[in-house]
Design an enzyme around this catalytic site. Structure first.
Site, PDB file in Angstrom:
ATOM      1  N   TYR A  52       0.850  -1.198   0.000  1.00  0.00           N
ATOM      2  CA  TYR A  52       0.000   0.000   0.000  1.00  0.00           C
ATOM      3  C   TYR A  52       0.884   1.245   0.000  1.00  0.00           C
ATOM      4  O   TYR A  52       0.772   2.120  -0.865  1.00  0.00           O
ATOM      5  CB  TYR A  52      -0.928  -0.028   1.226  1.00  0.00           C
ATOM      6  N   LYS A  55       1.501   3.986  -2.827  1.00  0.00           N
ATOM      7  CA  LYS A  55       1.052   5.366  -2.566  1.00  0.00           C
ATOM      8  C   LYS A  55       2.191   6.337  -2.901  1.00  0.00           C
ATOM      9  O   LYS A  55       1.958   7.415  -3.448  1.00  0.00           O
ATOM     10  CB  LYS A  55       0.613   5.566  -1.109  1.00  0.00           C
TER      11      LYS A  55
HETATM   12  P1  NAD Z   1     -12.367   3.605   0.919  1.00  0.00           P
HETATM   13  O1  NAD Z   1     -11.974   2.174   0.739  1.00  0.00           O
HETATM   14  O2  NAD Z   1     -13.497   3.914   1.830  1.00  0.00           O
HETATM   15  O3  NAD Z   1     -12.681   4.261  -0.494  1.00  0.00           O
HETATM   16  C1  NAD Z   1     -11.920   3.993  -1.647  1.00  0.00           C
HETATM   17  C2  NAD Z   1     -12.862   3.944  -2.840  1.00  0.00           C
HETATM   18  O4  NAD Z   1     -12.071   3.691  -4.012  1.00  0.00           O
HETATM   19  C3  NAD Z   1     -13.921   2.827  -2.748  1.00  0.00           C
HETATM   20  O5  NAD Z   1     -15.222   3.354  -2.906  1.00  0.00           O
HETATM   21  C4  NAD Z   1     -13.538   1.886  -3.883  1.00  0.00           C
HETATM   22  O6  NAD Z   1     -14.656   1.238  -4.477  1.00  0.00           O
HETATM   23  C5  NAD Z   1     -12.851   2.845  -4.853  1.00  0.00           C
HETATM   24  N1  NAD Z   1     -11.978   2.139  -5.800  1.00  0.00           N
HETATM   25  C6  NAD Z   1     -11.068   1.162  -5.512  1.00  0.00           C
HETATM   26  N2  NAD Z   1     -10.496   0.736  -6.646  1.00  0.00           N
HETATM   27  C7  NAD Z   1     -11.041   1.452  -7.668  1.00  0.00           C
HETATM   28  C8  NAD Z   1     -10.850   1.452  -9.073  1.00  0.00           C
HETATM   29  N3  NAD Z   1      -9.995   0.603  -9.675  1.00  0.00           N
HETATM   30  N4  NAD Z   1     -11.570   2.318  -9.838  1.00  0.00           N
HETATM   31  C9  NAD Z   1     -12.468   3.168  -9.238  1.00  0.00           C
HETATM   32  N5  NAD Z   1     -12.695   3.197  -7.910  1.00  0.00           N
HETATM   33  C10 NAD Z   1     -11.979   2.349  -7.135  1.00  0.00           C
HETATM   34  O7  NAD Z   1     -11.024   4.369   1.367  1.00  0.00           O
HETATM   35  P2  NAD Z   1     -10.880   5.797   2.085  1.00  0.00           P
HETATM   36  O8  NAD Z   1     -10.546   5.553   3.499  1.00  0.00           O
HETATM   37  O9  NAD Z   1     -12.020   6.679   1.719  1.00  0.00           O
HETATM   38  O10 NAD Z   1      -9.543   6.341   1.380  1.00  0.00           O
HETATM   39  C11 NAD Z   1      -9.588   7.300   0.329  1.00  0.00           C
HETATM   40  C12 NAD Z   1      -8.173   7.729  -0.032  1.00  0.00           C
HETATM   41  O11 NAD Z   1      -7.559   8.310   1.107  1.00  0.00           O
HETATM   42  C13 NAD Z   1      -7.256   6.588  -0.476  1.00  0.00           C
HETATM   43  O12 NAD Z   1      -6.439   7.045  -1.523  1.00  0.00           O
HETATM   44  C14 NAD Z   1      -6.420   6.306   0.746  1.00  0.00           C
HETATM   45  O13 NAD Z   1      -5.151   5.802   0.379  1.00  0.00           O
HETATM   46  C15 NAD Z   1      -6.309   7.701   1.342  1.00  0.00           C
HETATM   47  N6  NAD Z   1      -6.067   7.699   2.792  1.00  0.00           N
HETATM   48  C16 NAD Z   1      -6.991   7.191   3.655  1.00  0.00           C
HETATM   49  C17 NAD Z   1      -6.746   7.201   5.031  1.00  0.00           C
HETATM   50  C18 NAD Z   1      -7.749   6.667   6.026  1.00  0.00           C
HETATM   51  O14 NAD Z   1      -7.435   6.634   7.231  1.00  0.00           O
HETATM   52  N7  NAD Z   1      -8.944   6.276   5.638  1.00  0.00           N
HETATM   53  C19 NAD Z   1      -5.537   7.734   5.511  1.00  0.00           C
HETATM   54  C20 NAD Z   1      -4.614   8.252   4.602  1.00  0.00           C
HETATM   55  C21 NAD Z   1      -4.894   8.228   3.235  1.00  0.00           C
END
Ligand code: NAD
Length: 244
Positions: A143, A147
């Site tokens: 991951y 990233k």
């Molecule tokens: P999440 O899993 O709730 O949402 C991710 C979304 O991406 C999902 O709806 C999924 O269906 C969609 N997705 C996955 N593969 C896909 C593809 N090939 N085409 C189109 N859509 C696709 O995750 P989140 O927690 O909302 O995270 C959102 C972003 O924030 C991510 O990039 C994650 O790396 C980053 N992030 C999250 C956190 C956290 O604590 N949640 C922390 C740091 C960074």
């Protein structure tokens, strides 16, 4: 449509997810016209949002969805808990390349990525780390590895035609969170409260989801020709780390 008539039209890629859905709400509140692109629709239908089902590795799916969009927010990723190397490379690296390509083809003006603070984490505690820290040379998992690659793809794509930047949160909490806080509560409910790693003074950084979405909207608004936001990264946090 002329370019100027759709100035406020934006796309949230990954808009069915936790962060993406909160961002959609913020954008609607701020008067933007919002579309969502995601592999799945998990939220109830909402006639204020145009939903496009598709995979961000598919250039044709994306190009159709991005028609007339001015701003793209990239919030799509497989969940960090999956250990699937191929899936992380496919979505975070190939998918991000494809998204940049689609943005150029459809003349999107601005691209804001949700990166992660872990792209600079080398396994050594960081306190008050800033944006000048180098990328990790020993990422903790696929991951994080992907990233960091994803962030470089987006920042390297910054140009006069497509202005880009990245936001780096660490843990995010708030309404719709399925992973972080529910996991901690489930462990506590199961009585798994007896283990402590370290002396109890470890710190971890959490950000309320609305702070992240607010930062993303501000980032998009600050991407203008000649602005220092173009090609930049921004850490985002609450005021101080939380003892963990
Ligand atoms: P999440 O899993 O709730 O949402 C991710 C979304 O991406 C999902 O709806 C999924 O269906 C969609 N997705 C996955 N593969 C896909 C593809 N090939 N085409 C189109 N859509 C696709 O995750 P989140 O927690 O909302 O995270 C959102 C972003 O924030 C991510 O990039 C994650 O790396 C980053 N992030 C999250 C956190 C956290 O604590 N949640 C922390 C740091 C960074």
């Amino acid at each position: 449509h002329t370019r100027s008539s759709c100035k406020q039209k934006c796309m949230v890629v990954g808009g069915s997810g936790f962060l993406g859905r909160n961002l959609v709400d913020d954008l609607l509140t701020n008067g933007y016209t919002v579309s969502v692109f995601d592999v799945r629709e998990t939220n109830p239908p909402d006639d204020r949002i145009s939903f496009f089902e598709g995979d961000m590795c598919n250039l044709s799916d994306l190009s159709t969805a991005l028609e007339d969009c001015e701003i793209v927010f990239h919030c799509a990723s497989p969940p960090p808990s999956l250990g699937n190397r191929d899936l992380f490379y496919r979505v975070n690296v190939t998918g991000t390349h494809t998204l940049v390509e689609a943005c150029k083809l459809t003349r999107v003006r601005k691209l804001v990525l949700t990166s992660s603070a872990s792209v600079v984490y080398n396994g050594v505690d960081l306190k008050a780390g800033n944006e000048q820290l180098p990328y990790t040379t020993s990422p903790i998992d696929y991951y994080t590895q992907t990233k960091a690659l994803q962030e470089q793809i987006v920042l390297n794509a910054n140009s006069q035609e497509l202005m880009t930047c990245a936001i780096r949160p660490h843990g995010i909490f708030g309404p719709g969170d399925q992973q972080c806080i529910p996991g901690i509560i489930a462990a506590a409910r199961a009585g798994k409260t007896k283990y402590k790693i370290g002396d109890g003074s470890n710190l971890v950084d959490f950000t309320y989801v609305r702070n992240v979405t607010y930062g993303m909207v501000l980032a998009a608004e600050s991407l203008r020709a000649g602005s220092q936001s173009c090609g930049s990264v921004y850490n985002i946090t609450n005021d101080s780390p939380i003892p963990f």
